[in-house]
Write a protein that holds these residues in place. Structure first.
Motif, PDB file in Angstrom:
ATOM      1  N   GLY A   1      10.372  -7.140  49.397  1.00 47.89           N
ATOM      2  CA  GLY A   1      10.246  -5.698  49.237  1.00 47.89           C
ATOM      3  C   GLY A   1      10.642  -5.186  47.864  1.00 47.89           C
ATOM      4  N   LYS A   2      10.560  -6.059  46.867  1.00 47.41           N
ATOM      5  CA  LYS A   2      10.963  -5.669  45.514  1.00 47.41           C
ATOM      6  C   LYS A   2       9.746  -5.530  44.612  1.00 47.41           C
ATOM      7  CE  LYS A   2      15.423  -7.871  45.873  1.00 47.41           C
ATOM      8  NZ  LYS A   2      16.383  -8.787  45.307  1.00 47.41           N
ATOM      9  N   PRO A   3       9.843  -4.674  43.600  1.00 49.73           N
ATOM     10  CA  PRO A   3       8.763  -4.582  42.618  1.00 49.73           C
ATOM     11  C   PRO A   3       8.592  -5.901  41.873  1.00 49.73           C
ATOM     12  CG  PRO A   3      10.229  -2.689  42.441  1.00 49.73           C
ATOM     13  CD  PRO A   3      10.894  -3.677  43.361  1.00 49.73           C
ATOM     14  N   PHE A   4       7.343  -6.223  41.577  1.00 45.99           N
ATOM     15  CA  PHE A   4       7.002  -7.465  40.889  1.00 45.99           C
ATOM     16  C   PHE A   4       6.131  -7.134  39.688  1.00 45.99           C
ATOM     17  CE2 PHE A   4       4.125 -11.134  40.333  1.00 45.99           C
ATOM     18  CZ  PHE A   4       5.066 -12.126  40.112  1.00 45.99           C
ATOM     19  N   VAL A   5       6.519  -7.630  38.524  1.00 49.41           N
ATOM     20  CA  VAL A   5       5.769  -7.405  37.289  1.00 49.41           C
ATOM     21  C   VAL A   5       5.344  -8.763  36.760  1.00 49.41           C
ATOM     22  CG1 VAL A   5       5.880  -6.494  34.935  1.00 49.41           C
ATOM     23  CG2 VAL A   5       7.184  -5.383  36.769  1.00 49.41           C
ATOM     24  N   THR A   6       4.078  -8.877  36.391  1.00 51.75           N
ATOM     25  CA  THR A   6       3.596 -10.130  35.825  1.00 51.75           C
ATOM     26  C   THR A   6       2.857  -9.860  34.526  1.00 51.75           C
ATOM     27  OG1 THR A   6       2.282 -12.132  36.212  1.00 51.75           O
ATOM     28  CG2 THR A   6       1.465 -10.085  37.199  1.00 51.75           C
ATOM     29  N   ALA A   7       2.939 -10.801  33.618  1.00 54.48           N
ATOM     30  CA  ALA A   7       2.222 -10.688  32.352  1.00 54.48           C
ATOM     31  C   ALA A   7       0.865 -11.383  32.446  1.00 54.48           C
ATOM     32  CB  ALA A   7       3.048 -11.304  31.224  1.00 54.48           C
ATOM     33  N   ASN A   8       0.555 -11.904  33.610  1.00 53.69           N
ATOM     34  CA  ASN A   8      -0.680 -12.688  33.749  1.00 53.69           C
ATOM     35  C   ASN A   8      -1.706 -11.995  34.618  1.00 53.69           C
ATOM     36  OD1 ASN A   8       0.270 -15.105  32.327  1.00 53.69           O
ATOM     37  ND2 ASN A   8       1.845 -15.012  33.889  1.00 53.69           N
TER      38      ASN A   8
END
Length: 106
Positions: free
Chosen positions: A99-106
């Motif tokens: 339930g956490k925000p997820f940030v990806t550079a891909n």
């Protein structure tokens, strides 16, 4: 000011180290604009002993990137591992399941 927004960072290559340096170099401006500081609290990468030109000893280390998603002291996870499967996909699934925000550079 509010408590820091705590992030975990997976991947400590050129981009990951650059993110840490930018967050540190621009900490005051980021805190002002975000309304609270942003703090890296935990990291993960393939090789803990590799020289990255920064002190990673101040961050909590995890050999398994998916463990970052389970940390109670992490508000969001940033993935800079690379790839659309393997460890990057496992981390994405674990983070979103938590339930956490997820940030990806891909």
């Amino acid at each position: 000011m509010s408590a820091p927004f705590r992030i975990a960072l997976a991947g400590l290559g050129t981009v990951g180290v650059g993110v840490i340096r930018l967050l540190e170099r621009n900490a005051a401006l980021i805190a002002e604009r975000a309304g609270r500081p942003i703090a890296v609290v935990a990291v993960s990468a393939r090789d803990r002993r590799r020289d990255r030109g920064i002190d990673i000893g101040r961050f909590r280390w995890h050999d398994d990137a998916t463990a970052l998603a389970e940390r109670k002291d992490v508000d969001a996870v940033v993935e800079l591992i690379g790839g659309a499967d393997g460890p990057a996909l496992a981390l994405a699934k674990a983070t979103l399941s938590a339930g956490k925000p997820f940030v990806t550079a891909n």
